[in-house]
Structures are given as structure tokens and as C-alpha cells.
Design a protein around this motif. Structure first.
Motif, PDB file in Angstrom:
ATOM      1  N   VAL B  28       0.815  -1.219   0.000  1.00 52.57           N
ATOM      2  CA  VAL B  28       0.000   0.000   0.000  1.00 52.57           C
ATOM      3  C   VAL B  28       0.853   1.276   0.000  1.00 52.57           C
ATOM      4  O   VAL B  28       0.315   2.373  -0.140  1.00 52.57           O
ATOM      5  N   ARG B  29       2.170   1.126   0.143  1.00 57.97           N
ATOM      6  CA  ARG B  29       3.003   2.332   0.214  1.00 57.97           C
ATOM      7  C   ARG B  29       3.010   3.052  -1.138  1.00 57.97           C
ATOM      8  O   ARG B  29       3.158   2.416  -2.177  1.00 57.97           O
ATOM      9  N   GLY B  30       2.847   4.366  -1.079  1.00 59.60           N
ATOM     10  CA  GLY B  30       2.802   5.170  -2.302  1.00 59.60           C
ATOM     11  C   GLY B  30       1.432   5.195  -2.961  1.00 59.60           C
ATOM     12  O   GLY B  30       1.218   5.928  -3.918  1.00 59.60           O
ATOM     13  N   LYS B  31       0.484   4.402  -2.439  1.00 60.48           N
ATOM     14  CA  LYS B  31      -0.836   4.304  -3.075  1.00 60.48           C
ATOM     15  C   LYS B  31      -1.804   5.312  -2.457  1.00 60.48           C
ATOM     16  O   LYS B  31      -1.658   5.729  -1.310  1.00 60.48           O
ATOM     17  N   THR B  32      -2.816   5.668  -3.243  1.00 58.94           N
ATOM     18  CA  THR B  32      -3.802   6.650  -2.808  1.00 58.94           C
ATOM     19  C   THR B  32      -5.130   5.969  -2.503  1.00 58.94           C
ATOM     20  O   THR B  32      -5.622   5.159  -3.292  1.00 58.94           O
ATOM     21  N   GLY B  33      -5.692   6.304  -1.347  1.00 56.53           N
ATOM     22  CA  GLY B  33      -6.971   5.742  -0.946  1.00 56.53           C
ATOM     23  C   GLY B  33      -7.823   6.789  -0.259  1.00 56.53           C
ATOM     24  O   GLY B  33      -7.480   7.979  -0.239  1.00 56.53           O
ATOM     25  N   LEU B  70      -4.075  -0.593  -6.293  1.00 59.11           N
ATOM     26  CA  LEU B  70      -3.009  -1.379  -5.666  1.00 59.11           C
ATOM     27  C   LEU B  70      -2.273  -2.244  -6.680  1.00 59.11           C
ATOM     28  O   LEU B  70      -1.080  -2.462  -6.574  1.00 59.11           O
ATOM     29  N   TRP B  71      -3.054  -2.804  -7.612  1.00 60.60           N
ATOM     30  CA  TRP B  71      -2.483  -3.758  -8.579  1.00 60.60           C
ATOM     31  C   TRP B  71      -2.926  -3.329  -9.972  1.00 60.60           C
ATOM     32  O   TRP B  71      -4.070  -3.581 -10.354  1.00 60.60           O
ATOM     33  N   PRO B  72      -2.034  -2.721 -10.765  1.00 61.79           N
ATOM     34  CA  PRO B  72      -2.437  -2.227 -12.089  1.00 61.79           C
ATOM     35  C   PRO B  72      -3.034  -3.322 -12.984  1.00 61.79           C
ATOM     36  O   PRO B  72      -3.879  -3.033 -13.824  1.00 61.79           O
ATOM     37  N   ASP B  73      -2.628  -4.566 -12.792  1.00 62.57           N
ATOM     38  CA  ASP B  73      -3.157  -5.632 -13.652  1.00 62.57           C
ATOM     39  C   ASP B  73      -4.233  -6.452 -12.935  1.00 62.57           C
ATOM     40  O   ASP B  73      -4.496  -7.590 -13.302  1.00 62.57           O
ATOM     41  N   TYR B  74      -4.869  -5.851 -11.909  1.00 62.18           N
ATOM     42  CA  TYR B  74      -5.911  -6.577 -11.167  1.00 62.18           C
ATOM     43  C   TYR B  74      -6.997  -7.047 -12.128  1.00 62.18           C
ATOM     44  O   TYR B  74      -7.508  -6.264 -12.933  1.00 62.18           O
TER      45      TYR B  74
END
Lengths: 217, 94
Positions: B28-33, B70-74
């Protein structure tokens, strides 16, 4: 041979890394034994105290969770308390979550919740007892956040199109309990019948509560 | 203890490498929520784990992330989400 090389357990053919689970730390085991023996030697606790505490911990299990779930299914006011004031609501069943806090998440027609602890194995032990072995495994912990739908499918949980999956990473001071959906067709069931339906896995969120006929299918 | 953020606020999790008993997973580091709820103030686990008091207490929130953030290829559904507890000193306004 269909593959071009033999490979150990470190990776799969699609290139995903699978880390082995760690062995229990020998240092931690030695420390635990030393502290325990000292406490007994100095008369702080007895061996019988420790044995009884372990027995009490081991005896907790999903039946307590099932009682809470069924109470919420059958008593709307209790459900409201359980979702909004979870610690007090479970205290009515003699459960003390302290120093952690309980967070109850409700499965609905729109949302399916599932719980994982990616950093270790945090689990609502005062309610559900000892976590299952798979809950502590690295593959569950890594994959539940990365590909929750694939994990759910492996647990036999096929979600209808359009249902949202919400994963809860139990990484800090909260412990999570999923309030599963009450199966249709159980409107006339007794509390005892309903409690027998509620499984551990449905309260972790890797499964739904199913009628016996569905479970056999 | 006063909360710096409120439910609905957008936050970015800090991207820093810090050893020890850190409760902010790397994914989650660097991610926006978005702040889902204020959990309350708790002893700082980064100190508590090493025999300290954990003072001063730190404000803890639950943050909601889109899985696609979180996961660009989710490859699940676009509205799939993940919620996780993050301490205030691990986030910045986004």
C-alpha cells in the motif's frame, strides 16, 4: 517431460514467486520455555494454570461466533449494535476483545467481505479460537489481497456477477468478523438449526453460509 | 487526541523504507486511498513491540483502496476494494 526443466517449490510456471513458510523461530521457543520455567519456579503461575489457559484458548471455536451471527440474523436491534458498537455487542456473550477492537463487516447482496492478515496471522481469537493452518500460510496471505476472486473460487465460493469483493487486511489493532448472509428458505428455522449452519469459513469470508443441500452440490 | 483526517478524505500512503515492527505493508506504500473511518488512538506499535510504552499514541484510520490502484493488472471487478488500518504518521493529504 512436458516442461523444460525440473523446478523446486520456489516458483511456478507462470513465473509467480512462492515463498516458503518460515520455520518456527528456535530463539523464540527457547525464550518462551525460559520465561515459563522461571514464572513457575518463582511461583508466579503454576503449570496447571498454564495448562488450563491453553485448554480454554483451544476450546474456543466457531460455535461462539455462530451464536453471535444467529443473534444478529434474528434480532435487528442486536445486529445494529453488532455492526456499530461491536465490542459492547460481543461482551453480551462474555467476550472481551481488549486490547484489540472488533470490526464486524456485513455480507450483502452487493458486497462480499473476506479477511486476511498479510503481515502475520491476526484473527478474532476471543470469538473464533485458533486460526486454521491455511489462514497463517504465506500463499493465502499473499493471494487474498492480490487475487481474492481466484482464492474464493478455490474455496468453492462462486460469486454472482456484479457482486463487489472487499478484502480486509487485519494488519493492526482491529480484529474482523464477517457477518455472513442468512440463506433464503431459513425463515422458519430455530436458533439451534441456524447456529449449526454457520461455519468458521463463512465468518472469515472465504465462504458463504449454505443450506445442507447446497453444500453437498 | 485530534484526528487530522476525516472519512472521505483522500490520502496517499508514504513511500518510506523503515525497518522494525511496521504495520504498513509494502503493497500500500505510495498508493492513494480514501479514509473509511477513524478507528481511534493507539500505542505506536513501532515502539510498543520493543518494550517501550508506545507513547505518544498515534491516530489510526481505516483506508479504502480500489484494487486497481493497488495492482495495475488486477483482473477482478472494477469496483473491488481493499480496506486496511493505517496510522496517521504513514499518510499525507492526496
Amino acid at each position: 517431460m512436458s516442461n523444460d526443466h525440473d523446478h523446486g517449490p520456489t516458483h511456478t510456471h507462470d513465473g509467480k514467486l512462492i515463498q516458503e513458510d518460515e520455520l518456527p523461530s528456535i530463539e523464540a521457543q527457547i525464550l518462551e520455555t525460559s520465561v515459563r520455567e522461571l514464572l513457575i519456579e518463582k511461583g508466579v503461575v503454576s503449570g496447571e494454570d498454564i495448562r488450563r489457559a491453553i485448554e480454554a484458548m483451544d476450546s474456543r471455536g466457531e460455535s461462539l461466533g455462530a451464536k453471535i451471527v444467529v443473534r444478529a440474523w434474528t434480532d435487528p436491534k442486536y445486529k445494529d449494535r453488532l455492526l456499530n458498537n461491536s465490542d459492547d455487542a460481543v461482551r453480551e456473550f462474555g467476550i472481551n476483545m481488549s486490547p484489540m477492537e472488533l470490526c464486524v463487516v456485513e455480507n450483502t447482496d452487493e458486497v462480499h467481505n473476506m479477511v486476511v492478515c498479510t503481515l502475520c496471522s491476526c484473527y478474532p481469537r476471543p470469538i473464533l479460537g485458533i486460526p486454521p493452518a491455511w489462514y497463517k500460510r504465506r500463499d493465502y496471505r499473499a493471494r487474498a489481497v492480490r487475487e481474492p476472486r481466484a482464492v474464493l473460487q478455490e474455496f468453492g465460493t462462486d460469486l454472482p456477477d456484479g457482486k463487489q469483493v472487499r478484502v480486509h487486511d487485519s494488519n493492526a489493532d482491529l480484529r474482523y468478523l464477517v457477518l455472513p448472509k442468512r440463506p433464503e428458505g431459513t425463515e422458519d428455522w430455530t436458533v439451534e438449526q441456524l447456529e449449526a449452519l454457520v461455519t468458521r469459513d463463512s465468518m472469515i469470508g472465504v465462504s458463504d453460509v449454505r443450506l445442507p443441500s447446497e453444500a453437498d452440490a | 487526541m485530534k484526528n487530522k483526517y476525516s472519512p472521505g478524505d483522500k490520502v496517499q500512503i508514504m513511500q518510506r523504507n523503515q525497518p522494525g515492527h511496521v504495520r504498513t505493508p509494502i503493497y500500500v506504500r505510495g498508493k492513494t486511498g480514501v479514509i473509511e473511518r477513524i478507528v481511534g488512538s493507539f500505542p505506536n506499535p513501532e515502539l510498543l513491540a520493543y518494550g517501550n510504552s508506545g507513547l505518544p499514541y498515534k491516530m489510526l484510520y481505516r483506508v479504502n483502496f480500489k484494487q486497481s490502484e493497488l495492482w495495475p493488472d488486477y483482473d477482478g471487478q472494477a469496483d473491488d476494494t481493499l480496506e486496511i488500518e493505517i496510522y496517521e504518521h504513514w499518510m499525507a493529504p492526496a
